[in-house]
Design a protein around this motif. Structure first.
Motif, PDB file in Angstrom:
ATOM      1  N   HIS A  30      51.917  49.095 120.370  1.00  0.00           N
ATOM      2  CA  HIS A  30      52.469  49.449 119.352  1.00  0.00           C
ATOM      3  C   HIS A  30      52.594  49.027 117.906  1.00  0.00           C
TER       4      HIS A  30
ATOM      5  N   ASP B 107      58.267  50.176 112.845  1.00  0.00           N
ATOM      6  CA  ASP B 107      59.198  51.385 112.373  1.00  0.00           C
ATOM      7  C   ASP B 107      60.300  50.775 110.888  1.00  0.00           C
TER       8      ASP B 107
ATOM      9  N   HIS C  68      53.741  59.249 109.651  1.00  0.00           N
ATOM     10  CA  HIS C  68      54.634  60.029 109.758  1.00  0.00           C
ATOM     11  C   HIS C  68      55.312  60.379 108.448  1.00  0.00           C
TER      12      HIS C  68
ATOM     13  N   HIS D  45      61.136  58.741 109.965  1.00  0.00           N
ATOM     14  CA  HIS D  45      60.988  56.866 109.939  1.00  0.00           C
ATOM     15  C   HIS D  45      59.289  56.776 108.771  1.00  0.00           C
TER      16      HIS D  45
ATOM     17  N   HIS E  20      56.358  54.434 109.592  1.00  0.00           N
ATOM     18  CA  HIS E  20      55.571  52.946 110.203  1.00  0.00           C
ATOM     19  C   HIS E  20      54.520  52.853 109.637  1.00  0.00           C
TER      20      HIS E  20
END
Ligand SMILES: [Zn+2]
Length: 458
Positions: free
Chosen positions: A340, A344, A388, A419, A421
């Motif tokens: 990742h 986040d 997002h 959320h 990112h």
């Protein structure tokens, strides 16, 4: 009898004309000089392709002419250190050295690469010849590069900046970290009144590189001559965490069809097989999206567009850390592993997404796993990415101020819930934003170096 002789004479005469026409009309070999270009350096190479029927040649000479001397680089049948190979049915390629080691007499100044090729005709009784040449400038002296900044500390997965001097100032330069290059920029883009030889390069020690990866500053001129300078730095280890992601059918049913609809060119064998479609999105599409983001680095400004520390999204909690190694489970089975590359940040649903610092929008739109996404360029290779989003308020080319609203948080793309990112990028390489959020880091690692570089005596 006389008539017969006359007829014979006519026949021979016609045949001779036919041969003459054939040998003059038959195509000569076609020569292409691929290397060197306009400049030749100390470690130069030549690369020539010749196209002719069957790749058949009776002569192939490559030579360098300089100051009235001819230095033979290649002649048939071959020469040690030079590679001759048939590329396809009609193409022959010859490559070899033409630098100072191959031609010790090579000197700075004008020179000419000359190629001669001949193909056989009539079983070798005749031939057809072609010549090609390239005028070039020989430059044997490498640029000079020296680091002027001090105190380089690099968090593994993080960023650093180096200030250095290059002469001649036009030489391409930057920082090389293992096999990755970070371009340098004229320091005048960050330091007022800096002279053209002073340069600045942001670089990263990426999360997927070893902590002892070699790092140096380089400068390279048009002739390919390269100089390097090492500098003192210290690397701080940052352990990357492992995390476990439990996937459920409801999540996959929500995110995968939306992403597939927006990405019709993603190969998926059976879109109704949810698990296979998810793996295509989480694997191949993630790889493509990261490559796209990496290429946005080419759109960076050569000037520093920001000031002060970068801003973490207001009132947010960090839900996932940079470079978490995620293992994905579905119906009790481990089905995938990915890293990742970002943070986040969760706040309220549809919260305003603020630009972390001043810059210019280089991307605003749908981008696969990132969903609705904005990338802001802050200059000199430094960029920030926001993913997002439920809505976007900016478009490509917009200048944005620190804290300006770029859009609203959401759950588009591969997102489990509402959320943001967020990641910082250095020349397209994802780096931890924690450095950039710290006023002290920005002051010590970046701004102080620029101030000291601008001080008299540098
Ligand atoms: Zn994320």
């Amino acid at each position: 009898m006389r008539k017969f002789l006359g007829f014979l004479f006519l026949l021979v005469f016609l045949a001779a004309i036919g041969l003459f026409v054939y040998t003059t009309r038959a195509a000569a070999p076609a020569i292409a000089i691929n290397q060197p270009g306009a400049y030749l350096g100390a470690a130069g190479t030549f690369d020539v392709t010749v196209t002719t029927p069957g790749g058949e040649l009776t002569r192939l000479d490559v030579a360098l002419e300089q100051n009235g001397q001819t230095h033979q680089l290649f002649t048939l049948p071959g020469r040690e250190g030079v590679t001759l190979k048939q590329e396809d049915e009609n193409t022959v390629r010859v490559t070899g050295p033409v630098g100072k080691r191959a031609v010790p007499a090579l000197a700075n100044g004008a020179a000419r690469l000359v190629v001669t090729a001949e193909r056989p005709l009539l079983e070798g009784y005749r031939s057809r010849r072609a010549d090609a040449a390239r005028d070039l400038t020989v430059r044997l002296t490498p640029p000079v590069v020296a680091v002027v900044s001090r105190h380089h500390f690099i968090n593994h997965g993080g960023s650093e900046v180096v200030v250095y001097r290059v002469t001649p100032a036009e030489a391409a330069s930057g920082v090389r970290v293992g096999d990755r290059e970070y371009p340098g920029f004229a320091a005048s883009g960050a330091v007022q009144g800096a002279d053209p030889s002073l340069k600045v390069a942001f670089f990263a020690l990426a999360w997927d590189q070893d902590r002892d990866t070699p790092i140096h500053v380089f400068a390279r001129d048009e002739a390919g001559n390269e100089a390097r300078s090492s500098f003192d730095y210290q690397v701080f280890p940052k352990p990357f965490r492992k995390s476990r992601i439990e996937l459920n059918t409801r999540f996959i049913e929500r995110v995968v069809p939306e992403i597939l609809a927006q990405t019709p060119d993603l190969p998926v064998d059976d879109p109704n097989n949810l698990e296979a479609a998810f793996l295509a999105v989480n694997g191949e599409l993630r790889r493509r999206n990261n490559a796209f983001v990496k290429n946005l680095a080419a759109k960076t400004s050569s000037s520093l567009l920001w000031s002060g520390p970068f801003k973490q999204l207001s009132n947010t909690q960090v839900e996932a850390n940079f470079a978490d190694q995620r293992t994905y489970f579905y119906e009790g089975r481990e089905i995938d592993q990915q890293v990742h590359l970002g943070f986040d940040l969760a706040s309220l649903a549809n919260a305003p997404v603020e630009a972390s610092n001043a810059g210019a929008v280089v991307f605003a739109g749908y981008l696969g796993i990132f969903g609705q996404c904005v990338v802001v360029d802050h200059g000199m290779g430094v960029q920030s990415l926001y993913a997002h989003l439920s809505s976007i308020d900016v478009k490509e080319g917009d200048k944005v101020a620190r804290g300006q609203t770029l859009g609203r948080t959401g759950m588009t793309g591969l997102a489990g819930g509402d959320h943001l990112h967020f990641t910082m990028l250095v020349n397209g390489e994802s780096v931890t934003p924690v450095d950039w959020w710290s006023a002290q880091w920005v002051e010590d690692r970046v701004l102080r170096k620029f101030r000291e570089a601008g001080a008299p005596g540098n």
